[in-house]
Write a protein that holds these residues in place. Sequence first.
Motif, PDB file in Angstrom:
ATOM      1  N   SER A   1      28.234  33.561  14.550  1.00  0.00           N
ATOM      2  CA  SER A   1      28.533  32.085  13.949  1.00  0.00           C
ATOM      3  C   SER A   1      29.601  32.195  12.948  1.00  0.00           C
ATOM      4  CB  SER A   1      27.261  31.753  13.243  1.00  0.00           C
ATOM      5  OG  SER A   1      26.941  32.756  12.264  1.00  0.00           O
ATOM      6  N   ALA A   2      30.461  33.361  12.752  1.00  0.00           N
ATOM      7  CA  ALA A   2      31.488  33.264  11.710  1.00  0.00           C
ATOM      8  C   ALA A   2      32.799  32.386  12.402  1.00  0.00           C
ATOM      9  CB  ALA A   2      31.990  34.777  11.454  1.00  0.00           C
ATOM     10  N   SER A   3      33.412  31.761  11.582  1.00  0.00           N
ATOM     11  CA  SER A   3      34.659  31.107  12.145  1.00  0.00           C
ATOM     12  C   SER A   3      35.677  31.323  10.908  1.00  0.00           C
ATOM     13  CB  SER A   3      34.451  29.499  11.824  1.00  0.00           C
ATOM     14  OG  SER A   3      33.890  29.166  10.629  1.00  0.00           O
ATOM     15  N   LEU A   4      37.017  31.276  11.327  1.00  0.00           N
ATOM     16  CA  LEU A   4      38.153  31.694  10.563  1.00  0.00           C
ATOM     17  C   LEU A   4      38.504  30.485   9.699  1.00  0.00           C
ATOM     18  CD1 LEU A   4      40.502  33.687  10.064  1.00  0.00           C
ATOM     19  CD2 LEU A   4      41.632  32.130  11.781  1.00  0.00           C
ATOM     20  N   SER A   5      38.688  30.916   8.460  1.00  0.00           N
ATOM     21  CA  SER A   5      39.181  29.766   7.534  1.00  0.00           C
ATOM     22  C   SER A   5      40.036  29.082   7.754  1.00  0.00           C
ATOM     23  CB  SER A   5      39.737  30.531   6.102  1.00  0.00           C
ATOM     24  OG  SER A   5      40.154  29.620   5.265  1.00  0.00           O
ATOM     25  N   SER A   6      39.937  27.652   7.562  1.00  0.00           N
ATOM     26  CA  SER A   6      40.883  26.541   7.928  1.00  0.00           C
ATOM     27  C   SER A   6      42.432  26.785   7.567  1.00  0.00           C
ATOM     28  CB  SER A   6      40.474  25.069   7.664  1.00  0.00           C
ATOM     29  OG  SER A   6      40.186  25.172   6.197  1.00  0.00           O
ATOM     30  N   GLU A   7      42.524  27.405   6.276  1.00  0.00           N
ATOM     31  CA  GLU A   7      43.910  27.585   5.687  1.00  0.00           C
ATOM     32  C   GLU A   7      44.608  28.947   6.311  1.00  0.00           C
ATOM     33  OE1 GLU A   7      42.241  28.525   1.772  1.00  0.00           O
ATOM     34  OE2 GLU A   7      42.569  26.603   1.132  1.00  0.00           O
ATOM     35  N   LEU A   8      43.779  29.715   7.220  1.00  0.00           N
ATOM     36  CA  LEU A   8      44.530  30.926   7.857  1.00  0.00           C
ATOM     37  C   LEU A   8      44.457  30.735   9.515  1.00  0.00           C
ATOM     38  CD1 LEU A   8      43.046  33.662   5.742  1.00  0.00           C
ATOM     39  CD2 LEU A   8      45.395  32.743   5.317  1.00  0.00           C
ATOM     40  N   ALA A   9      45.221  31.693   9.894  1.00  0.00           N
ATOM     41  CA  ALA A   9      45.628  31.563  11.374  1.00  0.00           C
ATOM     42  C   ALA A   9      45.347  32.934  11.713  1.00  0.00           C
ATOM     43  CB  ALA A   9      46.790  30.855  11.835  1.00  0.00           C
ATOM     44  N   TRP A  10      45.116  32.993  13.148  1.00  0.00           N
ATOM     45  CA  TRP A  10      44.834  34.540  13.646  1.00  0.00           C
ATOM     46  C   TRP A  10      46.237  35.459  13.603  1.00  0.00           C
ATOM     47  CZ3 TRP A  10      40.431  36.588  13.949  1.00  0.00           C
ATOM     48  CH2 TRP A  10      39.382  35.840  14.427  1.00  0.00           C
ATOM     49  N   PRO A  11      47.373  34.844  13.648  1.00  0.00           N
ATOM     50  CA  PRO A  11      48.467  35.731  13.448  1.00  0.00           C
ATOM     51  C   PRO A  11      48.625  36.304  11.970  1.00  0.00           C
ATOM     52  CG  PRO A  11      49.212  33.698  14.330  1.00  0.00           C
ATOM     53  CD  PRO A  11      47.815  33.664  14.001  1.00  0.00           C
ATOM     54  N   ASP A  12      47.650  35.706  11.102  1.00  0.00           N
ATOM     55  CA  ASP A  12      47.481  36.210   9.674  1.00  0.00           C
ATOM     56  C   ASP A  12      46.652  37.454   9.584  1.00  0.00           C
ATOM     57  OD1 ASP A  12      49.005  34.043   8.376  1.00  0.00           O
ATOM     58  OD2 ASP A  12      47.265  33.000   8.469  1.00  0.00           O
ATOM     59  N   VAL A  13      45.583  37.309  10.559  1.00  0.00           N
ATOM     60  CA  VAL A  13      44.863  38.652  10.653  1.00  0.00           C
ATOM     61  C   VAL A  13      45.515  39.734  11.102  1.00  0.00           C
ATOM     62  CG1 VAL A  13      42.495  39.266  11.572  1.00  0.00           C
ATOM     63  CG2 VAL A  13      42.978  37.079  10.795  1.00  0.00           C
ATOM     64  N   PHE A  14      46.517  39.423  12.456  1.00  0.00           N
ATOM     65  CA  PHE A  14      46.954  40.535  13.245  1.00  0.00           C
ATOM     66  C   PHE A  14      48.197  41.260  12.094  1.00  0.00           C
ATOM     67  CE2 PHE A  14      50.459  41.993  15.758  1.00  0.00           C
ATOM     68  CZ  PHE A  14      49.769  42.799  16.767  1.00  0.00           C
ATOM     69  N   ALA A  15      48.692  40.423  11.220  1.00  0.00           N
ATOM     70  CA  ALA A  15      49.728  41.274  10.324  1.00  0.00           C
ATOM     71  C   ALA A  15      49.127  42.125   9.417  1.00  0.00           C
ATOM     72  CB  ALA A  15      50.269  39.829   9.558  1.00  0.00           C
ATOM     73  N   VAL A  16      47.574  41.631   8.920  1.00  0.00           N
ATOM     74  CA  VAL A  16      47.025  42.683   8.053  1.00  0.00           C
ATOM     75  C   VAL A  16      46.382  44.026   8.770  1.00  0.00           C
ATOM     76  CG1 VAL A  16      45.043  42.886   6.563  1.00  0.00           C
ATOM     77  CG2 VAL A  16      46.069  40.657   6.327  1.00  0.00           C
ATOM     78  N   ALA A  17      46.110  43.570  10.004  1.00  0.00           N
ATOM     79  CA  ALA A  17      45.424  44.728  10.919  1.00  0.00           C
ATOM     80  C   ALA A  17      46.949  45.583  11.151  1.00  0.00           C
ATOM     81  CB  ALA A  17      45.222  43.892  12.115  1.00  0.00           C
ATOM     82  N   SER A  18      48.042  45.091  11.502  1.00  0.00           N
ATOM     83  CA  SER A  18      49.314  45.818  11.405  1.00  0.00           C
ATOM     84  C   SER A  18      49.444  46.836  10.308  1.00  0.00           C
ATOM     85  CB  SER A  18      50.373  45.111  11.747  1.00  0.00           C
ATOM     86  OG  SER A  18      50.462  44.271  12.845  1.00  0.00           O
ATOM     87  N   LEU A  19      49.353  46.319   9.044  1.00  0.00           N
ATOM     88  CA  LEU A  19      49.464  47.017   7.957  1.00  0.00           C
ATOM     89  C   LEU A  19      48.470  47.934   7.529  1.00  0.00           C
ATOM     90  CD1 LEU A  19      50.876  46.504   5.043  1.00  0.00           C
ATOM     91  CD2 LEU A  19      49.132  45.261   4.164  1.00  0.00           C
ATOM     92  N   ALA A  20      47.505  48.026   8.124  1.00  0.00           N
ATOM     93  CA  ALA A  20      46.373  48.957   8.222  1.00  0.00           C
ATOM     94  C   ALA A  20      46.995  50.284   8.959  1.00  0.00           C
ATOM     95  CB  ALA A  20      45.049  48.606   8.727  1.00  0.00           C
ATOM     96  N   GLY A  21      47.864  49.981   9.734  1.00  0.00           N
ATOM     97  CA  GLY A  21      48.405  51.203  10.650  1.00  0.00           C
ATOM     98  C   GLY A  21      49.138  52.177   9.737  1.00  0.00           C
ATOM     99  N   ILE A  22      49.270  51.841   8.268  1.00  0.00           N
ATOM    100  CA  ILE A  22      49.853  52.954   7.426  1.00  0.00           C
ATOM    101  C   ILE A  22      48.824  54.019   7.261  1.00  0.00           C
ATOM    102  CG2 ILE A  22      50.881  53.275   5.320  1.00  0.00           C
ATOM    103  CD1 ILE A  22      51.831  50.306   5.162  1.00  0.00           C
TER     104      ILE A  22
END
Length: 466
Positions: free
Chosen positions: A336-357
């Motif tokens: 039932s979770a939904s993404l905040s209206s202020e953010l987009a899925w590319p934002d999540v992908f950017a943070v996920a990429s950062l976790a590759g450090i």
Amino acid sequence: MSTPQKSGRTVFGRLSLSERTFVADALRTETVGGMLLLVAAVAAVVWANVPALHHGYETFRDVHLGPGVLGLNLSLEHWAADGLLAVFFFVAGIELKRELVAGDLRDPRAAALPVAAAVCGMAAPALVYTVVNVVGGGSLGGWAVPTATDIAFALAVLAVLGTSLPNALRAFLLTLAVVDDLLAILIIAVFFTDQLNFAALGGAFAGLVLFWLLLRKNVRGWYVYVPLALVIWGLMYNSGVHATIAGVAMGLMLRCTRRDGEEHSPGEHIEHLVRPLSAGLAVPLFALFSAGVLVSGKALGDVFTAPETLGVVLGLVVGKALGIFGGTWLTARFTSASLSSELAWPDVFAVASLAGIGFTVSLLIGELAFADDALLTDEVKAAVLIGSVIAALFSAVLLKIRNAKYRALWEAEERDEDQDGVPDIYQEGRPEYHLRMAALYEEKAAEHRRLAEVAAGEGAGGERPA
């Protein structure tokens, strides 16, 4: 007839005020520690690659110290990996305990997202590494190397970039790293434990029981716990189980909930004291002794041709990003979770990429995975460094694309027009806030009227109003 709205929790929505305060304090320390980590890593690489200094670097980290009769005559490199990192994992244990009893992980619905993201973010790099090495005929022993995220390094990259990430995304990265650390600890304990010394292991277990009983009896005093912790660590090291497990076990035992009259729980207080030691000393010194690998044109070429090193690089850069993003998207898609209206899925992908450090723990696992092959160990370390740099650069580009949007969100979160120390976004629904703001706006309007009268009086050549 209105369309029914999907009910449930908002992914990356606004944090509670107490959680926001904790995240801000934790990230501030980790960011400073991350800067020191960057400096130490660069210093190690330079030290190891300058011909006149290389021999001195090898000699220095091979200096042995400690009582041999207790099985603790270790090199400085091993003291850093087995001793100083125990402090790092002690703080990780406290963080995990706090998240479980007072943070996002206490609610199974809220915990589902970072847990799923962390699990997928470790499974995908391991799968990428395995596929590359099965196809290329390499060793499967390093499957766990690209699975870890270095939160201090990641936050240092954010600080260097000056990117104003919303607090919810920063909190997600921090919580993700806590779960990631737990899974890395389990991997080290299960897959990198050789022959067991059951006498030493039994002694370490007895010491942990005593540590827990003293905490339950509210016994206080560092002079009680520090010597006991050192004994537990020494026994754990000699047991064959990696000594850092002692650190996380003791961290998990601390109470992280507040009782009546307490401003801070014991866990919060000790974490506040020990976190600077971990982020500012233990982890940078580990990097200084572990990151010094030879870098040459041939070595860099080998990183992208040998299956073991290529698997590490692709695991960090591709596996981490796809795993974390995929785990987050699947959780939002099928719950039932939904993404905040202020953010987009590319934002999540950017943070996920950062976790590759994946610096600190990845280097540690690389040393454990290829302990019998010094050359391959150095090559895998080089692959960890290169993969982490690529992941940092890739995420930097993605974050910079949306930086203006992030800054607007961050400024809205930090706005405090009434200057009472609490961001306005947490008060806008309260009547007393609106009364304060009305008084503030009336004060500003009166000031504007006074300035207008002054300007009008001066323009007419009349006497200036008092």
